[in-house]
Scaffold this active site. Structure first.
Site, PDB file in Angstrom:
ATOM      1  N   TYR A   1      -1.957  -1.419  11.036  1.00 25.32           N
ATOM      2  CA  TYR A   1      -2.263  -1.872   9.670  1.00 25.32           C
ATOM      3  C   TYR A   1      -1.115  -1.515   8.721  1.00 25.32           C
ATOM      4  O   TYR A   1      -0.583  -2.364   8.013  1.00 25.32           O
ATOM      5  CB  TYR A   1      -3.577  -1.243   9.170  1.00 25.32           C
ATOM      6  CG  TYR A   1      -3.728  -1.306   7.680  1.00 25.32           C
ATOM      7  CD1 TYR A   1      -4.094  -2.490   7.059  1.00 25.32           C
ATOM      8  CD2 TYR A   1      -3.444  -0.196   6.875  1.00 25.32           C
ATOM      9  CE1 TYR A   1      -4.181  -2.563   5.671  1.00 25.32           C
ATOM     10  CE2 TYR A   1      -3.530  -0.255   5.499  1.00 25.32           C
ATOM     11  CZ  TYR A   1      -3.902  -1.434   4.904  1.00 25.32           C
ATOM     12  OH  TYR A   1      -3.984  -1.513   3.533  1.00 25.32           O
TER      13      TYR A   1
ATOM     14  N   LYS B  61       1.918  -3.822   6.564  1.00 24.90           N
ATOM     15  CA  LYS B  61       2.287  -3.741   5.140  1.00 24.90           C
ATOM     16  C   LYS B  61       3.809  -3.611   5.015  1.00 24.90           C
ATOM     17  O   LYS B  61       4.435  -4.278   4.195  1.00 24.90           O
ATOM     18  CB  LYS B  61       1.585  -2.558   4.462  1.00 24.90           C
ATOM     19  CG  LYS B  61       0.075  -2.722   4.321  1.00 24.90           C
ATOM     20  CD  LYS B  61      -0.288  -3.850   3.364  1.00 24.90           C
ATOM     21  CE  LYS B  61      -1.766  -4.123   3.283  1.00 24.90           C
ATOM     22  NZ  LYS B  61      -2.121  -5.411   2.683  1.00 24.90           N
TER      23      LYS B  61
ATOM     24  N   SER C  20       0.819  -1.206   0.000  1.00 24.46           N
ATOM     25  CA  SER C  20       0.000   0.000   0.000  1.00 24.46           C
ATOM     26  C   SER C  20       0.853   1.257   0.000  1.00 24.46           C
ATOM     27  O   SER C  20       1.968   1.278   0.553  1.00 24.46           O
ATOM     28  CB  SER C  20      -0.870  -0.026   1.262  1.00 24.46           C
ATOM     29  OG  SER C  20      -1.458   1.230   1.489  1.00 24.46           O
TER      30      SER C  20
HETATM   31  C1  WQD Z   1      -9.497   9.285   1.046  1.00 27.47           C
HETATM   32  C2  WQD Z   1      -9.700  10.770   1.298  1.00 27.47           C
HETATM   33  C3  WQD Z   1     -10.096  11.332   3.603  1.00 27.47           C
HETATM   34  C4  WQD Z   1     -13.919   9.288   4.004  1.00 27.47           C
HETATM   35  C5  WQD Z   1      -6.890   4.333   3.232  1.00 27.47           C
HETATM   36  C6  WQD Z   1      -5.797   3.590   3.930  1.00 27.47           C
HETATM   37  C7  WQD Z   1      -4.825   3.050   2.930  1.00 27.47           C
HETATM   38  C8  WQD Z   1      -5.490   2.211   1.866  1.00 27.47           C
HETATM   39  C9  WQD Z   1      -6.704   2.875   1.321  1.00 27.47           C
HETATM   40  C10 WQD Z   1      -6.781   0.299   2.732  1.00 27.47           C
HETATM   41  C11 WQD Z   1      -8.988  11.271   2.557  1.00 27.47           C
HETATM   42  C12 WQD Z   1     -11.308  11.647   2.757  1.00 27.47           C
HETATM   43  C13 WQD Z   1     -12.731   9.797   3.497  1.00 27.47           C
HETATM   44  C14 WQD Z   1     -14.969  10.190   4.334  1.00 27.47           C
HETATM   45  C15 WQD Z   1     -13.576  12.009   3.607  1.00 27.47           C
HETATM   46  N1  WQD Z   1      -5.677   0.886   2.336  1.00 27.47           N
HETATM   47  N2  WQD Z   1     -12.569  11.132   3.308  1.00 27.47           N
HETATM   48  N3  WQD Z   1     -14.753  11.519   4.117  1.00 27.47           N
HETATM   49  O1  WQD Z   1      -7.175   7.332   3.972  1.00 27.47           O
HETATM   50  O2  WQD Z   1      -6.318   7.747   1.616  1.00 27.47           O
HETATM   51  O3  WQD Z   1      -6.331   5.456   2.528  1.00 27.47           O
HETATM   52  O4  WQD Z   1      -7.527   3.452   2.336  1.00 27.47           O
HETATM   53  O5  WQD Z   1      -7.084  -0.803   2.736  1.00 27.47           O
HETATM   54  O6  WQD Z   1      -3.859   2.321   3.585  1.00 27.47           O
HETATM   55  O7  WQD Z   1      -5.142   4.456   4.819  1.00 27.47           O
HETATM   56  O8  WQD Z   1      -8.463   6.492   1.919  1.00 27.47           O
HETATM   57  O9  WQD Z   1     -10.823   6.491   1.213  1.00 27.47           O
HETATM   58  O10 WQD Z   1     -10.285   6.600   3.678  1.00 27.47           O
HETATM   59  O11 WQD Z   1      -9.804   8.585   2.239  1.00 27.47           O
HETATM   60  O12 WQD Z   1     -13.440  13.229   3.448  1.00 27.47           O
HETATM   61  O13 WQD Z   1     -16.027   9.813   4.814  1.00 27.47           O
HETATM   62  O14 WQD Z   1     -11.090  11.000   1.535  1.00 27.47           O
HETATM   63  O15 WQD Z   1      -9.889  12.317   4.561  1.00 27.47           O
HETATM   64  O16 WQD Z   1      -8.520  12.552   2.285  1.00 27.47           O
HETATM   65  P1  WQD Z   1      -7.032   6.871   2.586  1.00 27.47           P
HETATM   66  P2  WQD Z   1      -9.918   6.967   2.289  1.00 27.47           P
END
Ligand code: WQD
Length: 342
Positions: A152, A156, A127
């Protein structure tokens, strides 16, 4: 004879898409999944999409060494793609032992069994989280990894290191393990058939399932975490990679391993689009392409989020001969079609 690929966690979101692409590329696939975080919806979808009712399915936990060993005795596995892992960042902070035990033991078992059955090609699903808050963007595979901010993320990093060490220790032996780690950016979207896609349990942590569930009325309002980041519109930047494109990267990587095309016995590739997209842009694109209005509000930042991360994909483009193809609009339309189909 077709080469045989074991997909651990193959009934899940990414694993099911990878199974479809492997089969359409002519591989035989064996799926192992303990169904701890999914049901048979996606595996049934895989069977429909591929028209194949005979894909071997093992409902096993990869933490069970003997079960993995039996699978390798019953099938001559040429390559393993290892997805079977827990993936909720927040939960991993609350339950580190659960995460370390599951994610490390299952991978160690896969490696040990692979080794004991005469070596194998192992593809690990890593990741972009390993880069943390990188100073220079976009990140290349040479960008230093930063200390993980969650168990988590740490699993990785640790699994990458375990794979590297096992590859080194087994080189040129009768138990040779060759390894590729694919570092995914933010996988989103669903298969164009809308028969497989992301099926989060409970309240989604990730952005796109939260968007689609809000649009369908399952959630009242999307909270956009932070609009005071140092970016153009104040929201975070990510590299959203279509899940079908992502799946094709796995086929390219497996084909590279099986074709003897690797330059090193352990290789790492970034799998993204190379394009940063803000949360606000993504929400707006979703509204536009699907012709609807989304209920959203700006709230405080979410602890642990990095401001921006996106991939330099040059290495994957050149070495794997792979490139992300679907536009973010197409991907968001597919995510919405999948949600409606549910
Ligand atoms: C994306 C953007 C949030 C939800 C995570 C894991 C990573 C990978 C993928 C998982 C961010 C914003 C999110 C919401 C929002 N592995 N957001 N409102 O955090 O980049 O990555 O998922 O298996 O290891 O850390 O992905 O989709 O959670 O967030 O504003 O309700 O969307 O702040 O900027 P992230 P995400």
């Amino acid at each position: 004879m077709a080469k045989k690929v074991l997909v651990s966690g193959g009934a899940g979101y990414i694993g099911s898409h990878v199974t479809v692409e492997l089969i359409s590329a002519g591989y035989d696939v064996v799926v192992a999944d303990n169904l701890s975080n999914c049901d048979m919806t996606c595996f049934d979808g895989v069977k429909k999409i591929t028209g194949r009712d005979d894909i071997p399915f093992y409902q096993i936990d990869c933490c069970d060494y003997d079960a993995v060993d039996t699978l390798f005795t019953e099938h001559k596995i040429d390559a393993v793609i290892h997805f079977a892992a827990f993936k909720a960042v927040g939960e991993s902070v609350a339950k580190p032992i659960k995460y370390y035990r599951n994610n490390l033991v299952s991978f160690l078992n896969i490696l040990e069994v692979s080794k004991n059955h005469g070596g194998c090609n192992v593809l690990f699903s890593s990741s972009a989280t390993v880069y943390g808050e990188a100073e220079v963007l976009p990140v290349t595979e040479q960008t230093p990894r930063l200390p993980a901010t969650s168990p988590y993320g740490n699993t990785k990093q640790m699994c990458e290191d375990i794979l590297r060490d096992v590859v080194k220790a087994t080189a040129s032996s009768s138990e040779e393990i060759r390894g590729i780690a694919l570092r995914y950016f933010n996988p989103i979207g669903a298969h164009p058939s809308a028969l497989i896609g992301e099926l989060p349990r409970g309240v989604p942590n990730n952005l796109v399932p939260f968007i689609t569930q809000t649009a369908i009325g399952k959630r009242e309002c999307l909270s956009i975490f932070g609009n005071d980041y140092p970016t153009e519109d104040g929201t975070c930047l990510r590299d959203y990679i279509d899940v079908v494109d992502l799946a094709k990267a796995h086929v390219a990587a497996v084909t590279r391993m099986l074709g003897g095309k690797m330059k090193e016995n352990y290789e790492i590739f970034n799998i993204g689009t190379g394009r940063p997209v803000s949360v606000y842009e993504l929400v707006t694109a979703f509204e536009k392409v699907n012709g609807l209005k989304l209920n959203y509000k700006f709230v405080d930042r979410r602890p642990g989020d990095v401001t921006a991360i996106w991939a330099d994909t040059t290495l994957a483009n050149e070495e794997l001969g792979w490139k992300a193809e679907r536009s973010v609009e197409e991907t968001l339309a597919s995510a919405w079609a999948w949600e409606r189909n549910l």
